[in-house]
Write an enzyme that holds these catalytic residues in place. Sequence first.
Site: not given
Length: 256
Positions: A17, A19
């Site tokens: 991922d 953020d």
Amino acid sequence: MSSAFADRPSRTLVLFDVDETLTPARRPVSQEMFALLRALRKKVVIGVVGGSDFVKISEQFAVPGAAPLVEEFDYAFGENGLTAYKLGKPLPSQSFIKFLGEEKYKTLVNFILHYLADLDIPIKRGTFVEFRNGMINVSPIGRNASHQERLDFLAYDQQHGVRVAFVKVLQEKFSHYGLTFSIGGQISFDIFPNGWDKTFCLNHVADEQFEAIHFFGDKTHKGGNDHEIFADPRTIGHTVLNPADTMKQLREIFDL
């Protein structure tokens, strides 16, 4: 695994991922993280999968000394893999608007805008609905909020459940649309067709027949936008607290 990755000692793919996993939310990646990812890439195949559009993700990796995103990662996926690159070359993409159709899309967006107009929160800025290739992103405060305003909204949302309540209403109103409503990041949630969550990116890597696929993400709880790929039987899921925790886990698991 194809000859494209013959230089890697391990038939393993590691997906991340963006953020709060590789970078602070909507902020640039650190030089320390970049150095660690480059070291990891000498051992395994690496990829990044974000919910944001590809331009936004690329901006977070445009730091001094870095090559373009598609050269730093073997796989680069924007919008959960609806925009996809493998070794710098684009893969086939998908379209949210083609899936839903203009009339249903207008009905959905009109309802969202009416809801937002009646929503009473401390501040609002701009860009409340952002149309992307494979999804729409909805932000009660607006995506134009400053970094501090995002943090303030996140704290407010954690106390008052603004996004959770909004999503619940949409799930009930549009249950027949075949859509997933997924909360991610600090200020927004994504809407996309069922199955177009982050597991969508796994379609692009299946041909390589990796022996193991690891996924690292922070929003791995049910309802978070990392949950589906984290819980998918094709992956080995790892929950992280922040980029520092990601680096700690990578050093321990891959002996970096």
